[in-house]
Design an enzyme around this catalytic site. Structure first.
Site, mmCIF file in Angstrom:
data_model
loop_
_atom_site.group_PDB
_atom_site.id
_atom_site.type_symbol
_atom_site.label_atom_id
_atom_site.label_comp_id
_atom_site.label_asym_id
_atom_site.label_seq_id
_atom_site.Cartn_x
_atom_site.Cartn_y
_atom_site.Cartn_z
ATOM 1 N N HIS A 57 0.839 -1.202 0.000
ATOM 2 C CA HIS A 57 0.000 0.000 0.000
ATOM 3 C C HIS A 57 0.866 1.241 0.000
ATOM 4 O O HIS A 57 2.081 1.158 0.177
ATOM 5 C CB HIS A 57 -1.009 -0.024 1.153
ATOM 6 C CG HIS A 57 -0.414 0.073 2.527
ATOM 7 N ND1 HIS A 57 0.394 -0.897 3.072
ATOM 8 C CD2 HIS A 57 -0.513 1.037 3.483
ATOM 9 C CE1 HIS A 57 0.749 -0.550 4.293
ATOM 10 N NE2 HIS A 57 0.217 0.627 4.569
ATOM 11 N N HIS A 59 1.345 3.958 1.887
ATOM 12 C CA HIS A 59 1.874 4.723 3.024
ATOM 13 C C HIS A 59 3.398 4.831 2.987
ATOM 14 O O HIS A 59 4.087 3.898 2.589
ATOM 15 C CB HIS A 59 1.428 4.098 4.350
ATOM 16 C CG HIS A 59 -0.014 4.372 4.663
ATOM 17 N ND1 HIS A 59 -0.758 3.583 5.504
ATOM 18 C CD2 HIS A 59 -0.843 5.350 4.223
ATOM 19 C CE1 HIS A 59 -1.997 4.069 5.587
ATOM 20 N NE2 HIS A 59 -2.072 5.131 4.810
ATOM 21 N N ASP A 61 5.714 4.689 5.152
ATOM 22 C CA ASP A 61 6.560 3.711 5.849
ATOM 23 C C ASP A 61 6.627 2.371 5.107
ATOM 24 O O ASP A 61 7.262 1.421 5.581
ATOM 25 C CB ASP A 61 6.101 3.513 7.310
ATOM 26 C CG ASP A 61 4.688 2.974 7.423
ATOM 27 O OD1 ASP A 61 3.795 3.493 6.735
ATOM 28 O OD2 ASP A 61 4.482 2.025 8.206
ATOM 29 N N HIS A 62 5.989 2.301 3.931
ATOM 30 C CA HIS A 62 6.088 1.108 3.077
ATOM 31 C C HIS A 62 6.668 1.445 1.704
ATOM 32 O O HIS A 62 6.936 0.544 0.917
ATOM 33 C CB HIS A 62 4.705 0.456 2.926
ATOM 34 C CG HIS A 62 4.140 0.029 4.243
ATOM 35 N ND1 HIS A 62 4.131 -1.274 4.678
ATOM 36 C CD2 HIS A 62 3.613 0.767 5.260
ATOM 37 C CE1 HIS A 62 3.620 -1.332 5.894
ATOM 38 N NE2 HIS A 62 3.291 -0.100 6.276
ATOM 39 N N HIS A 115 -7.552 -0.657 5.295
ATOM 40 C CA HIS A 115 -6.508 0.207 5.872
ATOM 41 C C HIS A 115 -6.258 1.348 4.884
ATOM 42 O O HIS A 115 -6.306 2.525 5.246
ATOM 43 C CB HIS A 115 -5.253 -0.617 6.120
ATOM 44 C CG HIS A 115 -4.082 0.169 6.625
ATOM 45 N ND1 HIS A 115 -4.050 0.748 7.868
ATOM 46 C CD2 HIS A 115 -2.894 0.476 6.046
ATOM 47 C CE1 HIS A 115 -2.889 1.377 8.024
ATOM 48 N NE2 HIS A 115 -2.170 1.229 6.928
ATOM 49 N N ASP A 134 -0.393 -3.936 6.216
ATOM 50 C CA ASP A 134 -1.032 -3.415 7.429
ATOM 51 C C ASP A 134 -2.502 -3.831 7.532
ATOM 52 O O ASP A 134 -3.330 -3.090 8.061
ATOM 53 C CB ASP A 134 -0.932 -1.880 7.473
ATOM 54 C CG ASP A 134 0.487 -1.393 7.719
ATOM 55 O OD1 ASP A 134 1.385 -2.235 7.913
ATOM 56 O OD2 ASP A 134 0.692 -0.162 7.724
ATOM 57 N N HIS A 172 4.226 -4.505 10.736
ATOM 58 C CA HIS A 172 4.675 -3.871 11.990
ATOM 59 C C HIS A 172 4.763 -4.840 13.162
ATOM 60 O O HIS A 172 4.011 -5.820 13.229
ATOM 61 C CB HIS A 172 3.703 -2.749 12.400
ATOM 62 C CG HIS A 172 3.688 -1.597 11.447
ATOM 63 N ND1 HIS A 172 4.463 -0.482 11.611
ATOM 64 C CD2 HIS A 172 2.981 -1.404 10.311
ATOM 65 C CE1 HIS A 172 4.233 0.366 10.621
ATOM 66 N NE2 HIS A 172 3.328 -0.173 9.811
HETATM 67 FE FE FE Z 1 2.578 0.771 8.063
HETATM 68 ZN ZN ZN Z 2 0.039 1.633 6.526
#
Ligand code: FE
Ligand code: ZN
Length: 256
Positions: A57, A59, A61-62, A115, A134, A172
């Site tokens: 996805h 985001h 942090d990915h 998400h 996530d 995570h």
């Molecule tokens: Fe994440």
């Molecule tokens: Zn995420």
């Protein structure tokens, strides 16, 4: 066919990076790219050369490491069709029911929105592994940020229906806090209590609690257990549809 090798490593604050190396087919996949330096270090340690990034996805942090890794390795970037505009350097947009032949592994794409609106899961059936980003976490699940609770519930049902022995790699390390929440909902669940103890010991030793397994999640993840009458009665939702019980639990977790 030999099974691909899988290497999981912590990065950023509480994210995991994962590499999948298929020596026979000459491919190395990075599941998401949280941090280019951490992915490069993990590749160098193993002597693997990156060929593909599989994005779950959009985001940051990915995805923050995609551009640098692409520039360095010219790898192919594969990601969800529903978020194609929001993923840097995307080469191939995918969605269910695509099956990606990468080297000698075939990766099945499952749509798991909720998400984020286009979130996907990558499932390598033959290796018995799934990369769920996530959507599902050990004893927990992701926040419903872009989709609806009903949509997220459908995604969790889909993942929970994978074969019980499937190893699940999540985005995570939230296991300990998820277990504490779960116990607040289902205090009599002995396996859940045991998993909290195990997770705390694992974390104290500096190790990862992931991957988890589908069969374990069915027994200990309260978000997958909303069909249980005892749990429903405790929440005062005896006759609500499953997704509404899920939505209630997710709200409670947000405030936990
Ligand atoms: Fe994440
Ligand atoms: Zn995420």
């Amino acid at each position: 066919m030999t099974q691909p090798q899988i290497h999981q490593f912590p990065c950023l604050k509480d994210n995991y990076g994962v590499l999948v190396h298929d020596a026979d087919g000459g491919v190395t996949l990075s599941i998401d790219a949280p941090d280019a330096a951490a992915v490069t270090r993990a590749l160098d340690e193993r002597g693997w050369r990156l060929t593909h990034i599989l994005v779950t996805h959009h985001h940051a942090d990915h995805t923050a490491g995609i551009a640098a890794l692409k520039a360095e390795t010219h790898c192919t970037v594969i990601g969800p069709r529903g978020e194609a505009q929001r993923i840097p350097c995307l080469d191939v947009a995918v969605g269910e029911p695509d099956v990606l032949p990468l080297g000698s592994v075939s990766v099945r794409v499952l749509d798991t929105p909720g998400h984020t609106i286009g979130h996907v899961t990558y499932w390598i059936e033959k290796a018995g592994v799934a990369f769920v980003g996530d959507t599902l976490f050990a004893m927990g699940c992701g926040r419903v940020l872009e989709g609806t609770a009903e949509m997220m519930w459908g995604s969790l049902v889909k993942i929970a229906a994978l074969p019980g022995e499937t190893l699940v790699y999540c985005g995570h390390e939230y296991t300990v806090s998820n277990a504490k929440f779960g116990i607040s909902i289902e205090p009599e669940n002995a396996l859940l209590q045991q998993r909290l103890k195990d997770a705390e010991a694992t974390r104290a030793a500096g190790a990862a609690t992931l991957p988890t397994r589908i069969d374990l999640e069915r027994e200990t993840n309260v978000f997958l257990r909303v069909d249980r009458q005892d749990l429903r009665e405790r929440l005062g939702l005896s006759s609500a549809p499953d997704w509404k019980v899920f939505a209630d639990l997710r709200e409670r977790k947000n405030r936990f």
